[in-house]
Design a protein around this motif. Sequence first.
Motif, PDB file in Angstrom:
ATOM      1  N   PHE A   1       0.861  -1.112  -0.088  1.00 20.58           N
ATOM      2  CA  PHE A   1       0.044  -0.210   0.077  1.00 20.58           C
ATOM      3  C   PHE A   1       0.856   1.184  -0.030  1.00 20.58           C
ATOM      4  O   PHE A   1       1.712   1.481   0.858  1.00 20.58           O
ATOM      5  CB  PHE A   1      -0.938  -0.060   1.251  1.00 20.58           C
ATOM      6  N   THR A   2       0.436   2.128  -0.923  1.00 15.38           N
ATOM      7  CA  THR A   2       1.076   3.456  -1.150  1.00 15.38           C
ATOM      8  C   THR A   2      -0.039   4.580  -1.018  1.00 15.38           C
ATOM      9  O   THR A   2      -1.093   4.228  -1.385  1.00 15.38           O
ATOM     10  CB  THR A   2       2.110   3.516  -2.464  1.00 15.38           C
ATOM     11  N   PRO A   3       0.286   5.867  -0.904  1.00 19.31           N
ATOM     12  CA  PRO A   3      -0.650   6.669  -1.008  1.00 19.31           C
ATOM     13  C   PRO A   3      -1.377   6.929  -2.253  1.00 19.31           C
ATOM     14  O   PRO A   3      -2.459   7.678  -2.312  1.00 19.31           O
ATOM     15  CB  PRO A   3       0.238   8.200  -0.661  1.00 19.31           C
ATOM     16  N   ASP A   4      -0.874   6.495  -3.391  1.00 19.88           N
ATOM     17  CA  ASP A   4      -1.480   6.396  -4.885  1.00 19.88           C
ATOM     18  C   ASP A   4      -2.724   5.678  -4.662  1.00 19.88           C
ATOM     19  O   ASP A   4      -3.660   5.954  -5.455  1.00 19.88           O
ATOM     20  CB  ASP A   4      -0.350   5.789  -5.884  1.00 19.88           C
TER      21      ASP A   4
ATOM     22  N   MET B   1      -6.298   8.988   5.482  1.00 20.04           N
ATOM     23  CA  MET B   1      -5.095   9.557   5.402  1.00 20.04           C
ATOM     24  C   MET B   1      -4.315  10.025   6.417  1.00 20.04           C
ATOM     25  O   MET B   1      -3.156   9.718   6.389  1.00 20.04           O
ATOM     26  CB  MET B   1      -5.193  10.815   4.264  1.00 20.04           C
ATOM     27  N   GLY B   2      -4.903  10.835   7.456  1.00 18.78           N
ATOM     28  CA  GLY B   2      -4.043  11.269   8.514  1.00 18.78           C
ATOM     29  C   GLY B   2      -3.567  10.331   9.542  1.00 18.78           C
ATOM     30  O   GLY B   2      -2.399  10.141   9.802  1.00 18.78           O
ATOM     31  N   VAL B   3      -4.373   9.069   9.847  1.00 20.01           N
ATOM     32  CA  VAL B   3      -3.733   8.146  10.430  1.00 20.01           C
ATOM     33  C   VAL B   3      -2.649   7.432   9.862  1.00 20.01           C
ATOM     34  O   VAL B   3      -1.708   6.830  10.345  1.00 20.01           O
ATOM     35  CB  VAL B   3      -4.980   7.108  10.838  1.00 20.01           C
ATOM     36  N   PHE B   4      -2.925   6.932   8.235  1.00 22.11           N
ATOM     37  CA  PHE B   4      -1.733   6.431   7.571  1.00 22.11           C
ATOM     38  C   PHE B   4      -0.636   7.239   7.835  1.00 22.11           C
ATOM     39  O   PHE B   4       0.553   6.645   8.146  1.00 22.11           O
ATOM     40  CB  PHE B   4      -2.205   6.352   6.090  1.00 22.11           C
ATOM     41  N   PHE B   5      -0.604   8.544   7.338  1.00 23.62           N
ATOM     42  CA  PHE B   5       0.824   9.269   7.641  1.00 23.62           C
ATOM     43  C   PHE B   5       1.292   9.315   8.989  1.00 23.62           C
ATOM     44  O   PHE B   5       2.508   9.453   9.422  1.00 23.62           O
ATOM     45  CB  PHE B   5       0.701  10.870   7.261  1.00 23.62           C
ATOM     46  N   ALA B   6       0.463   9.441  10.083  1.00 22.41           N
ATOM     47  CA  ALA B   6       0.853   9.384  11.551  1.00 22.41           C
ATOM     48  C   ALA B   6       1.723   8.220  11.651  1.00 22.41           C
ATOM     49  O   ALA B   6       2.852   8.240  12.565  1.00 22.41           O
ATOM     50  CB  ALA B   6      -0.271   9.366  12.313  1.00 22.41           C
ATOM     51  N   TYR B   7       1.421   7.052  11.165  1.00 20.79           N
ATOM     52  CA  TYR B   7       2.048   5.558  11.476  1.00 20.79           C
ATOM     53  C   TYR B   7       3.303   5.332  10.277  1.00 20.79           C
ATOM     54  O   TYR B   7       4.248   4.778  10.927  1.00 20.79           O
ATOM     55  CB  TYR B   7       1.190   4.555  11.536  1.00 20.79           C
TER      56      TYR B   7
ATOM     57  N   TRP C   1       6.478   7.753   4.636  1.00 18.49           N
ATOM     58  CA  TRP C   1       5.530   8.656   3.551  1.00 18.49           C
ATOM     59  C   TRP C   1       5.541   9.965   4.049  1.00 18.49           C
ATOM     60  O   TRP C   1       4.782  10.812   2.968  1.00 18.49           O
ATOM     61  CB  TRP C   1       4.438   7.883   3.140  1.00 18.49           C
ATOM     62  N   ARG C   2       6.069  10.478   5.041  1.00 10.56           N
ATOM     63  CA  ARG C   2       5.538  11.849   5.414  1.00 10.56           C
ATOM     64  C   ARG C   2       5.942  12.780   4.661  1.00 10.56           C
ATOM     65  O   ARG C   2       5.114  13.941   4.420  1.00 10.56           O
ATOM     66  CB  ARG C   2       6.045  12.191   6.891  1.00 10.56           C
ATOM     67  N   GLY C   3       7.038  12.809   4.136  1.00 12.71           N
ATOM     68  CA  GLY C   3       7.628  13.722   2.893  1.00 12.71           C
ATOM     69  C   GLY C   3       6.626  13.967   1.795  1.00 12.71           C
ATOM     70  O   GLY C   3       6.614  14.976   1.290  1.00 12.71           O
ATOM     71  N   ASP C   4       5.678  12.879   1.579  1.00 10.87           N
ATOM     72  CA  ASP C   4       4.860  13.076   0.638  1.00 10.87           C
ATOM     73  C   ASP C   4       3.247  13.734   1.067  1.00 10.87           C
ATOM     74  O   ASP C   4       2.269  13.857   0.393  1.00 10.87           O
ATOM     75  CB  ASP C   4       4.534  11.995  -0.236  1.00 10.87           C
ATOM     76  N   GLU C   5       3.204  13.679   2.129  1.00 13.72           N
ATOM     77  CA  GLU C   5       1.777  14.021   2.893  1.00 13.72           C
ATOM     78  C   GLU C   5       1.409  15.376   2.348  1.00 13.72           C
ATOM     79  O   GLU C   5       0.163  15.180   1.896  1.00 13.72           O
ATOM     80  CB  GLU C   5       1.950  14.339   4.321  1.00 13.72           C
ATOM     81  N   HIS C   6       1.855  16.379   2.264  1.00  9.72           N
ATOM     82  CA  HIS C   6       1.454  17.663   1.549  1.00  9.72           C
ATOM     83  C   HIS C   6       0.787  17.388   0.275  1.00  9.72           C
ATOM     84  O   HIS C   6      -0.191  17.966  -0.182  1.00  9.72           O
ATOM     85  CB  HIS C   6       2.383  18.752   1.799  1.00  9.72           C
ATOM     86  N   ALA C   7       1.788  16.837  -0.840  1.00  6.05           N
ATOM     87  CA  ALA C   7       1.315  16.457  -1.977  1.00  6.05           C
ATOM     88  C   ALA C   7       0.067  15.796  -2.203  1.00  6.05           C
ATOM     89  O   ALA C   7      -0.835  15.926  -2.918  1.00  6.05           O
ATOM     90  CB  ALA C   7       2.308  16.181  -2.852  1.00  6.05           C
TER      91      ALA C   7
ATOM     92  N   GLU D   1      -3.271  17.907  -1.296  1.00  9.11           N
ATOM     93  CA  GLU D   1      -3.268  18.684  -2.393  1.00  9.11           C
ATOM     94  C   GLU D   1      -4.007  17.879  -3.224  1.00  9.11           C
ATOM     95  O   GLU D   1      -5.039  18.552  -3.827  1.00  9.11           O
ATOM     96  CB  GLU D   1      -2.096  19.626  -2.685  1.00  9.11           C
ATOM     97  N   ARG D   2      -3.879  16.519  -3.543  1.00 17.52           N
ATOM     98  CA  ARG D   2      -4.422  15.850  -4.579  1.00 17.52           C
ATOM     99  C   ARG D   2      -5.798  15.281  -4.239  1.00 17.52           C
ATOM    100  O   ARG D   2      -6.598  15.324  -4.981  1.00 17.52           O
ATOM    101  CB  ARG D   2      -3.321  14.596  -5.099  1.00 17.52           C
ATOM    102  N   CYS D   3      -5.834  14.715  -3.071  1.00 23.74           N
ATOM    103  CA  CYS D   3      -7.109  13.740  -2.675  1.00 23.74           C
ATOM    104  C   CYS D   3      -8.130  14.586  -2.073  1.00 23.74           C
ATOM    105  O   CYS D   3      -9.094  14.122  -2.095  1.00 23.74           O
ATOM    106  CB  CYS D   3      -6.483  12.897  -1.530  1.00 23.74           C
ATOM    107  N   ALA D   4      -7.591  15.435  -1.202  1.00 29.64           N
ATOM    108  CA  ALA D   4      -8.821  16.588  -0.776  1.00 29.64           C
ATOM    109  C   ALA D   4      -9.836  16.944  -1.775  1.00 29.64           C
ATOM    110  O   ALA D   4     -11.174  16.844  -1.874  1.00 29.64           O
ATOM    111  CB  ALA D   4      -8.318  17.692   0.071  1.00 29.64           C
ATOM    112  N   PRO D   5      -9.084  17.533  -3.029  1.00 29.01           N
ATOM    113  CA  PRO D   5      -9.806  17.885  -4.281  1.00 29.01           C
ATOM    114  C   PRO D   5     -10.786  16.977  -4.756  1.00 29.01           C
ATOM    115  O   PRO D   5     -11.922  16.773  -5.352  1.00 29.01           O
ATOM    116  CB  PRO D   5      -9.124  18.844  -5.047  1.00 29.01           C
ATOM    117  N   LEU D   6      -9.958  15.643  -4.833  1.00 28.51           N
ATOM    118  CA  LEU D   6     -10.746  14.542  -5.600  1.00 28.51           C
ATOM    119  C   LEU D   6     -11.994  13.970  -4.685  1.00 28.51           C
ATOM    120  O   LEU D   6     -13.028  13.704  -5.415  1.00 28.51           O
ATOM    121  CB  LEU D   6      -9.702  13.489  -5.534  1.00 28.51           C
ATOM    122  N   TYR D   7     -11.761  13.934  -3.432  1.00 23.36           N
ATOM    123  CA  TYR D   7     -13.119  13.664  -2.700  1.00 23.36           C
ATOM    124  C   TYR D   7     -14.048  14.627  -2.852  1.00 23.36           C
ATOM    125  O   TYR D   7     -15.220  14.346  -2.999  1.00 23.36           O
ATOM    126  CB  TYR D   7     -12.623  13.604  -1.122  1.00 23.36           C
ATOM    127  N   ALA D   8     -13.778  15.924  -2.942  1.00 23.72           N
ATOM    128  CA  ALA D   8     -14.874  16.904  -3.102  1.00 23.72           C
ATOM    129  C   ALA D   8     -15.448  16.941  -4.702  1.00 23.72           C
ATOM    130  O   ALA D   8     -16.469  17.016  -4.947  1.00 23.72           O
ATOM    131  CB  ALA D   8     -13.938  18.443  -2.999  1.00 23.72           C
TER     132      ALA D   8
END
Length: 393
Positions: free
Chosen positions: A160-163, A302-308, A312-318, A321-328
């Motif tokens: 599993f990756t953030p993709d 997403m938040g819990v994933f990056f907490a643990y 992958w935390r270096g990619d959290e901001h990107a 920025e991609r997934c919040a608009p996708l959800y909307a």
Amino acid sequence: MTKMGNSGGFEQGRTDGFRKGREDGYNKGLEDAQALLVNPPLNDISLKWRELRCADQIASHFGSSVVLNDRNMECLKETFKSAIWKLEITANGQKYPMILKIFKAPVNEQKLIELNMYRKAPSILPDLIPTIYLIVEGMNGEDVWVFMEFVPQVKGQVIFTPDYFDRIIPSLAKLHALTYNDNFYNHWETFEEWLPLYDSETSTQERQKNHQKTLEYLDKAMELPELKERLESSYVNVRTMLQKGPIYFPELLQAGKSIIHNDLQTPNIGCHNVAEENWNIKFIDWEGARFSPCWFDMFNLMGVFFAYRKDWRGDEHAVIERCAPLYAAEMLKYGIRFDTDPVRLYKMAYLQRVFERSLFQQLYWGVEDLKSVHLLDHYLERINVWGKELGLY
């Protein structure tokens, strides 16, 4: 001489008889063991399956007679609360896996939430809950058995990756859209007696209680040298922000509420074919379900994933920025439009949930020396950066 001969013959006969009996006993035992391998004794599940004629009740789901394959059963997990078995049936000449989840007595509030999601919600949330074949009440006293579709967990199928958030978010948006605001209240009679509501008096009181405890444990943590060192640079800001609670962002409530899953770890997300571009997601393990701000599930995902996952935390901001608009955008397909920027709503949901629950949990564990508090620093970093960005201090 005759007497001695008779005695010798008797002893020899007894020895031969003992040897013959032992050989016969061994052969009989071997035969019995081999027979058990071919036809093992039926366990409790098999016996109850037959006693309750479960095959007849499940047959309609498969359009043919159903046979339980008694020799192909595996206990996947067992705790004091429940047991999960993977069974196998044969129908239409094919073999199908099936899950049996046993809810052990007593059925508390959390178990009741999940049971009622299986009893009452499948027609409201089509294709998002595993197909429920049969629910049997009062087993072995007060246990409840639920026979349901086996949906392979995403965990174990992919690295599993953030993709992969992009594959999950469309189904998550569908869950939320189907129960968003008025859509939920249109089914009020289905949920009113058992599903927790974010704005209920009980939830409000619990939130206020946790808010006070967080303030108390923040101060207690500052009395412990190890925790003080980690908290000192954030203490004033965090305490200032906490004073504005327990509701920090009215915009988050205005953005709308839905049924949320509330525990979106990969073991609780199922998909039959991850090789497909569009995943047909079914959510598993619904004991945390409630009617709450819909953006909370984006934090849960997403938040819990990056907490643990520090890697992958270096990619959290990107990713945000991609997934919040996708959800909307996915919610917009159902006619639901958010007035506030999606990235901002995600950050609001993150801070609200951390202040409501996660921060207290870390402080409590640390002060009481119960568990490692390795997520504390990450939460503090996000609180400081996003709290300032969102005007909490």
